[in-house]
Design a protein around this motif. Structure first.
Motif, PDB file in Angstrom:
ATOM      1  N   UNK A 196       0.828  -1.212   0.000  1.00 49.89           N
ATOM      2  CA  UNK A 196       0.000   0.000   0.000  1.00 49.89           C
ATOM      3  C   UNK A 196       0.856   1.254   0.000  1.00 49.89           C
ATOM      4  N   UNK A 197       1.888   1.291   0.844  1.00 50.93           N
ATOM      5  CA  UNK A 197       2.735   2.468   0.934  1.00 50.93           C
ATOM      6  C   UNK A 197       3.551   2.670  -0.345  1.00 50.93           C
ATOM      7  N   UNK A 198       4.000   1.588  -0.951  1.00 45.93           N
ATOM      8  CA  UNK A 198       4.717   1.705  -2.223  1.00 45.93           C
ATOM      9  C   UNK A 198       3.809   2.274  -3.301  1.00 45.93           C
ATOM     10  N   UNK A 199       2.579   1.790  -3.346  1.00 47.04           N
ATOM     11  CA  UNK A 199       1.621   2.285  -4.336  1.00 47.04           C
ATOM     12  C   UNK A 199       1.317   3.761  -4.102  1.00 47.04           C
ATOM     13  N   UNK A 200       1.123   4.140  -2.833  1.00 49.22           N
ATOM     14  CA  UNK A 200       0.848   5.537  -2.523  1.00 49.22           C
ATOM     15  C   UNK A 200       2.036   6.426  -2.856  1.00 49.22           C
ATOM     16  N   UNK A 201       3.248   5.934  -2.608  1.00 44.23           N
ATOM     17  CA  UNK A 201       4.435   6.714  -2.943  1.00 44.23           C
ATOM     18  C   UNK A 201       4.510   6.959  -4.448  1.00 44.23           C
ATOM     19  N   UNK A 202       4.232   5.923  -5.224  1.00 47.65           N
ATOM     20  CA  UNK A 202       4.265   6.062  -6.678  1.00 47.65           C
ATOM     21  C   UNK A 202       3.195   7.041  -7.150  1.00 47.65           C
ATOM     22  N   UNK A 203       2.010   6.971  -6.539  1.00 47.82           N
ATOM     23  CA  UNK A 203       0.920   7.870  -6.910  1.00 47.82           C
ATOM     24  C   UNK A 203       1.255   9.312  -6.545  1.00 47.82           C
ATOM     25  N   UNK A 204       1.877   9.523  -5.396  1.00 60.47           N
ATOM     26  CA  UNK A 204       2.267  10.877  -5.001  1.00 60.47           C
ATOM     27  C   UNK A 204       3.386  11.426  -5.881  1.00 60.47           C
ATOM     28  N   UNK A 205       4.193  10.536  -6.422  1.00 59.09           N
ATOM     29  CA  UNK A 205       5.336  10.945  -7.243  1.00 59.09           C
ATOM     30  C   UNK A 205       4.914  11.255  -8.671  1.00 59.09           C
ATOM     31  N   UNK A 206       4.166  10.359  -9.279  1.00 55.95           N
ATOM     32  CA  UNK A 206       3.649  10.559 -10.641  1.00 55.95           C
ATOM     33  C   UNK A 206       2.231  10.026 -10.682  1.00 55.95           C
ATOM     34  N   UNK A 226       8.427  -0.532  13.331  1.00 56.62           N
ATOM     35  CA  UNK A 226       7.654  -0.216  12.131  1.00 56.62           C
ATOM     36  C   UNK A 226       7.781   1.264  11.773  1.00 56.62           C
ATOM     37  N   UNK A 227       8.189   1.543  10.537  1.00 63.15           N
ATOM     38  CA  UNK A 227       8.441   2.933  10.150  1.00 63.15           C
ATOM     39  C   UNK A 227       8.331   3.164   8.650  1.00 63.15           C
ATOM     40  N   UNK A 228       7.984   2.165   7.878  1.00 56.41           N
ATOM     41  CA  UNK A 228       7.960   2.261   6.420  1.00 56.41           C
ATOM     42  C   UNK A 228       6.732   3.064   5.990  1.00 56.41           C
ATOM     43  N   UNK A 229       6.946   4.110   5.179  1.00 57.50           N
ATOM     44  CA  UNK A 229       5.798   4.903   4.718  1.00 57.50           C
ATOM     45  C   UNK A 229       6.120   5.588   3.408  1.00 57.50           C
ATOM     46  N   UNK A 230       5.079   6.037   2.722  1.00 63.87           N
ATOM     47  CA  UNK A 230       5.252   6.705   1.438  1.00 63.87           C
ATOM     48  C   UNK A 230       6.042   8.003   1.577  1.00 63.87           C
ATOM     49  N   UNK A 231       5.724   8.812   2.593  1.00 60.48           N
ATOM     50  CA  UNK A 231       6.441  10.078   2.758  1.00 60.48           C
ATOM     51  C   UNK A 231       7.917   9.860   3.054  1.00 60.48           C
ATOM     52  N   UNK A 232       8.211   8.853   3.852  1.00 59.96           N
ATOM     53  CA  UNK A 232       9.614   8.564   4.138  1.00 59.96           C
ATOM     54  C   UNK A 232      10.367   8.192   2.863  1.00 59.96           C
ATOM     55  N   UNK A 233       9.756   7.360   2.044  1.00 57.99           N
ATOM     56  CA  UNK A 233      10.397   6.969   0.786  1.00 57.99           C
ATOM     57  C   UNK A 233      10.667   8.171  -0.105  1.00 57.99           C
ATOM     58  N   UNK A 234       9.713   9.106  -0.137  1.00 58.47           N
ATOM     59  CA  UNK A 234       9.807  10.211  -1.089  1.00 58.47           C
ATOM     60  C   UNK A 234      10.759  11.308  -0.638  1.00 58.47           C
TER      61      UNK A 234
END
Length: 643
Positions: A251-261, A321-329
């Protein structure tokens, strides 16, 4: 440069550059239109004192991030103050600076058009849009990530072109790595991957040893800091909103991709990938701006993005636990580079009629996101400000204790977080001296007894008949509309309130639709105030209720949403194999013009269960031990806030 192939025509760079410029200018528009939201209020709490950087560091341990941004913000607010504009202005400046640093740093590995395209992709992304007006560290992270990329490119070019050890660049790279790692933990992972690729690809052992030393020193400082954090933080780091299951990671990977492009930009990127695959299948060469440096930078960007994902999941599982879309981006500039590299390799050249048409279509799709810029004028955050002004205006509530709902997903049920919620969040937009009291939903529902609370709520309900303070609760951040309605239902059936009705006043924020192809904004409830009102006269027609007389500013009035009226009708006590109680309610929704009325019967769950990420719901799961001997009725955990 590979002279056998053409770079994309430079006229495209002008258009993509204009798109970027417009988005960057718009980042400074409407900085104060939205209320500070809970993360920003935490940023304010960290620096809103006069006790120096030592106190900033001590308070920072209540956050999950390192302290560099807070140190900066402490100094900035000494000069600029604490208005929304002052707090968010650095984020807007950092967002623009990140793009400038990226453009300058990649000028020797990408064509001008590719850089302009990458910058346009960055400036039209949802992540850049939101973070450019968010008083948090993310845009500073983007500046540092862009600088890491630029310095890494310059370091390798210097090593390749000169036999001498590049002392100045090494010091610059080392200091940048240290500052970045203490700005955000995921930049520690990102700079680690940059150093890893440099060590693998630079043959000089002296240079390798220096880079290893840099990595070890930075890692050592961070190990010390995070040991202090783990032992000093008020957070239960194992029970925050993050999770470690595969579904959450996906879910977080998908959200990160959506927030990016997202949306139209994603279509452009997808088509470029298709064209690149076709070229590869046909064994057609790709345009490369600089054979060695561009290919090396591509390796670095891929290594950082993949490494941050893999290491981020590893840290989340091994530490907390700390993995999230904002952290990735935080490492998004490395993805910007790959977007530019893709345009150089497979984008339309713009030198023929057909390729010019394709280029214009790409520009229209990317530029279509400028249609969202009027959203800068809208309220897009949680409505702490408008709800506070509404509560402040409620008749008779001046000087009274104001019950508020603890944001239990943000901070755990502890005395520290109750005090933090009261003083740093709910009191922020209220006049000095206001007394708030934070309660959990289970306490407002009387599943967990709280001394004095039933009497307080009963007196507030009685005030509905006299015009005195009738505030029952004030709720922002955690609940969606369904959870907020459950709190209203629980309040409505309390013995001292059941002879009255509960008005749930909603406050809207503007959000993007889940389908990102729709270039529009929609309203979503993000704040709730619960007030007791008198019962409707018997046998009277359904009509709009008499609500508290509150005068709001034009800005606050714009976010007023529907009024939901909850009327507790009756309860049924049964004994079909085991005792149970079913509560029956009437629910009316007024939107200012029309009314929708419905009725709801739900099983009453009275067990006292602590809120945790296993069960973030307002009502406990009936299947928990001791909650209910009966199968859960279908609607018990699936109440739709759209009733």
């Amino acid at each position: 440069m590979n002279a056998a192939l053409k770079a994309p025509a430079s006229w495209q760079a002008i258009v993509f550059g204009l798109i970027t410029l417009i988005a960057c200018v718009a980042a400074f528009v409407g900085l104060s239109n939205s209320s500070l939201w809970i993360d920003e209020l935490l940023s304010v709490y960290l620096v809103n004192h006069h006790d120096g950087l030592g106190e900033v560091f001590r308070r920072q341990l209540t956050d999950a991030h390192p302290p560099v941004y807070s140190f900066f913000l402490y100094g900035w607010t000494r000069v600029a103050g604490f208005s929304e504009l002052a707090l968010r202005l650095p984020s807007a400046m950092f967002a623009v600076l990140a793009i400038v640093v990226f453009a300058i740093g990649t000028r020797r590995v990408l064509s001008t058009t590719a850089i302009a395209f990458a910058c346009a992709v960055a400036a039209t992304s949802d992540f850049w849009f939101y973070q450019s007006q968010n008083a948090r560290s993310y845009t500073l992270c983007m500046v540092l990530a862009s600088a890491m990329l630029a310095v890494a490119i310059a370091f390798r070019r210097r090593v390749r072109s000169q036999p001498h050890f590049p002392v100045a660049l090494w010091i610059e790279l080392s200091l940048l790595a240290l500052v970045a790692s203490f700005t955000h933990a995921y930049l520690l992972l990102g700079q680690g991957m940059v150093l890893f690729v440099l060590i693998l690809t630079i043959p000089a052992w002296r240079t390798r040893a220096a880079l290893v030393a840099t990595g070890l020193v930075v890692l050592g400082f961070n190990v010390v800091y995070y040991k202090i954090l783990m032992h000093s933080s008020e957070h239960n780091l194992q029970d925050m909103w993050f999770s470690n299951d595969a579904g959450f990671f996906n879910q977080q990977l998908h959200q990160a991709l959506t927030l990016l492009v997202a949306g139209q930009v994603a279509i452009v990127v997808a088509l470029l990938l298709v064209f690149a695959c076709r070229q590869r299948i046909n064994r057609e060469p790709f345009f490369v701006f600089n054979d060695q440096d561009t290919r090396w930078t591509t390796i670095v960007a891929c290594a950082v993005l993949v490494g941050v994902i893999v290491c981020g999941i590893g840290v989340s599982i091994a530490v907390a636990p700390s993995f999230s879309d904002r952290n990735l981006l935080t490492c998004s500039p490395f993805a910007w580079f790959l977007a530019g590299r893709l345009y150089d390799a497979a984008g339309p050249r713009g030198d023929t009629r057909r390729s010019s048409i394709l280029a214009i279509l790409a520009m229209l799709l990317v530029g279509s996101y400028l249609l969202l810029l009027p959203g800068r004028e809208l309220s897009r955050n949680e409505n702490w400000r408008a709800t506070a002004h509404y509560v402040e205006q409620l008749p008779g509530c001046a000087g009274q204790t104001l019950p508020v709902v603890l944001p239990y997903r943000f901070g755990h049920e502890s005395e520290f977080f109750r005090t933090l919620a009261q003083n740093a969040y709910f009191d922020y937009y209220m006049p000095a001296g206001v007394q708030t009291a934070a309660y959990m939903p289970r306490e407002l529902a009387a599943r967990h007894p709280m001394p004095g609370l039933p009497e307080l709520l009963a007196s507030r309900a009685a005030n509905a008949d006299t015009g005195a303070c009738s505030l029952l609760a004030w709720n922002v951040h955690d609940p969606d509309e369904g959870r907020a309605l459950k709190i209203a239902l629980d309040l409505a059936r309390q013995p001292g309130i059941a002879q009255h009705r509960v008005l749930m006043q909603e406050f809207n924020t503007y959000t993007r639709p889940h389908l990102k192809l729709k270039l529009k904004w929609q309203t979503t409830p993000e704040g709730y105030v619960y007030v007791a009102i008198p019962k409707a006269p018997v046998d009277s027609p359904v009509e709009a209720p008499a609500t508290p007389h509150v005068q709001l500013t034009k800005q606050d009035a714009k976010v007023l949403g529907d009024q939901v009226i909850v009327d507790y009708l009756t309860s049924h006590a049964g004994n079909a194999g085991a005792p149970y109680t079913v509560d029956v309610y009437s629910i009316q929704r007024w939107n200012g013009k029309t009314v929708h009325q419905d009725f709801l019967a739900v099983q009453r769950i009275t067990c006292d269960v602590l809120a945790s990420k296993i069960n973030w719901d307002v009502w406990p799961n009936p299947t928990y031990p001791g909650c209910s001997p009966l199968p859960a009725p279908t609607p018990a955990n699936q109440i739709d806030g759209g009733l």
